[in-house]
Design an enzyme around this catalytic site. Structure first.
Site, mmCIF file in Angstrom:
data_model
loop_
_atom_site.group_PDB
_atom_site.id
_atom_site.type_symbol
_atom_site.label_atom_id
_atom_site.label_comp_id
_atom_site.label_asym_id
_atom_site.label_seq_id
_atom_site.Cartn_x
_atom_site.Cartn_y
_atom_site.Cartn_z
ATOM 1 N N ALA A 5 1.346 75.730 -79.101
ATOM 2 C CA ALA A 5 2.417 74.750 -79.284
ATOM 3 C C ALA A 5 3.232 75.144 -80.511
ATOM 4 C CB ALA A 5 1.828 73.350 -79.422
ATOM 5 N N SER A 6 4.100 74.254 -80.960
ATOM 6 C CA SER A 6 5.034 74.610 -82.024
ATOM 7 C C SER A 6 4.347 74.826 -83.364
ATOM 8 C CB SER A 6 6.099 73.528 -82.165
ATOM 9 O OG SER A 6 5.499 72.262 -82.371
ATOM 10 N N LEU A 7 3.232 74.135 -83.617
ATOM 11 C CA LEU A 7 2.579 74.233 -84.918
ATOM 12 C C LEU A 7 1.344 75.125 -84.924
ATOM 13 C CD1 LEU A 7 2.702 70.506 -86.143
ATOM 14 C CD2 LEU A 7 4.416 72.316 -86.419
ATOM 15 N N ALA A 8 0.676 75.242 -83.783
ATOM 16 C CA ALA A 8 -0.603 75.955 -83.761
ATOM 17 C C ALA A 8 -0.911 76.455 -82.361
ATOM 18 C CB ALA A 8 -1.723 75.028 -84.247
ATOM 19 N N GLN A 9 -1.957 77.270 -82.273
ATOM 20 C CA GLN A 9 -2.458 77.716 -80.983
ATOM 21 C C GLN A 9 -3.966 77.542 -80.953
ATOM 22 O OE1 GLN A 9 -0.709 81.628 -81.339
ATOM 23 N NE2 GLN A 9 -2.719 82.602 -81.497
ATOM 24 N N VAL A 10 -4.521 77.518 -79.736
ATOM 25 C CA VAL A 10 -5.948 77.241 -79.571
ATOM 26 C C VAL A 10 -6.639 78.437 -78.930
ATOM 27 C CG1 VAL A 10 -7.655 75.758 -78.464
ATOM 28 C CG2 VAL A 10 -5.559 74.757 -79.390
ATOM 29 N N LYS A 54 -8.496 75.707 -83.304
ATOM 30 C CA LYS A 54 -7.065 75.475 -83.469
ATOM 31 C C LYS A 54 -6.613 76.160 -84.752
ATOM 32 C CE LYS A 54 -3.674 71.685 -83.512
ATOM 33 N NZ LYS A 54 -3.512 70.207 -83.360
ATOM 34 N N ASP A 113 0.584 60.847 -79.711
ATOM 35 C CA ASP A 113 1.168 62.037 -79.080
ATOM 36 C C ASP A 113 0.541 62.266 -77.708
ATOM 37 O OD1 ASP A 113 2.858 64.194 -78.910
ATOM 38 O OD2 ASP A 113 1.600 65.543 -80.104
#
Length: 230
Positions: free
Chosen positions: A56-61, A74, A204
């Site tokens: 996503a815009s802030l992080a990845q998993v 994360k 969210d």
């Protein structure tokens, strides 16, 4: 920005930013984990898949194994903290200028929301605290057997890295007709419970953050992911 931008902008962005945003390089992922947790992925985890399962815009998993258990890791995009300060300034300035030029444009509240909430979202320790509280709330609720909140790995939490139990499921928008009614009922009950009983509400709840699965007895369960905003 669904309330501000036309659908022609929102829909392509939604398709990309929910869980298919551009990813960080393996080098950046390794660097963030080293800087925040004090070791490289191969030193901390039994195994670590460098290919993210979602971004996503802030992080990845990433999916990994830790002490024999499957976990989700994360990892914040390495440059997002510095770049977000510029992004916030640009968006807030644009909103405030538009509000002065067009008297019916009343979205100053959005600038305040962004300025207040983004720093909180960028500190994964806050998300860990929210997830723990949500898990405690549902554990004492009539919905305890139906709502799943990932278990946080307390020893692997930092401002930019968050490790939690891996939870299987499909996005809520992919639920078949046979489970749609029960899923809708559980979602309505879960958010009513959060609003009227807990006073602590997941803010969210888009489709990438709501997973659905069945347990061995055929019971429908809803998984709540991404507890950054409450």
């Amino acid at each position: 920005l669904d309330h501000v931008l036309p659908a022609e902008y929102v829909e392509p962005l939604r398709a990309r930013m929910m869980n298919k945003a551009p990813t960080s390089s393996p080098e950046d992922v390794r660097a963030v984990i080293l800087e925040d947790l004090g070791g490289l992925p191969e030193d901390i985890f039994d195994s670590f898949d460098m290919v993210p399962v979602a971004s996503a815009s802030l992080a990845q998993v990433h999916r990994a194994r830790w002490k024999g258990a499957s976990v989700a890791v994360k990892v914040q995009h390495r440059r997002v903290r510095n770049e977000s300060a510029v992004d916030v300034a640009v968006v807030c300035t644009a909103i405030r200028v538009a509000s002065r030029l067009f008297k019916n444009f009343r979205f100053e509240w959005l600038a305040t929301e962004i300025e207040t909430n983004l720093p909180v979202e960028l500190d994964f320790r806050c998300e860990a605290d929210n997830a723990r509280r949500a898990k405690r709330n549902f554990a004492a609720s009539p919905l305890r057997s139906s709502i799943v909140v990932p278990e946080i790995v307390d020893s692997l939490v930092s401002p930019r890295v968050l490790v939690m139990s891996w939870e299987d499921g499909i996005p809520v928008t992919q639920v078949g007709a046979s489970r749609a009614s029960e899923t809708a009922r559980l979602l309505a009950a879960a958010f009513a419970e959060q609003t009227f009983s807990f006073g602590f509400v997941h803010c969210d709840p888009h489709e990438a953050n709501l997973l659905v699965r069945e347990d061995g007895a055929g019971q429908t369960k809803v998984v709540l992911l991404d507890h950054g905003l409450y």
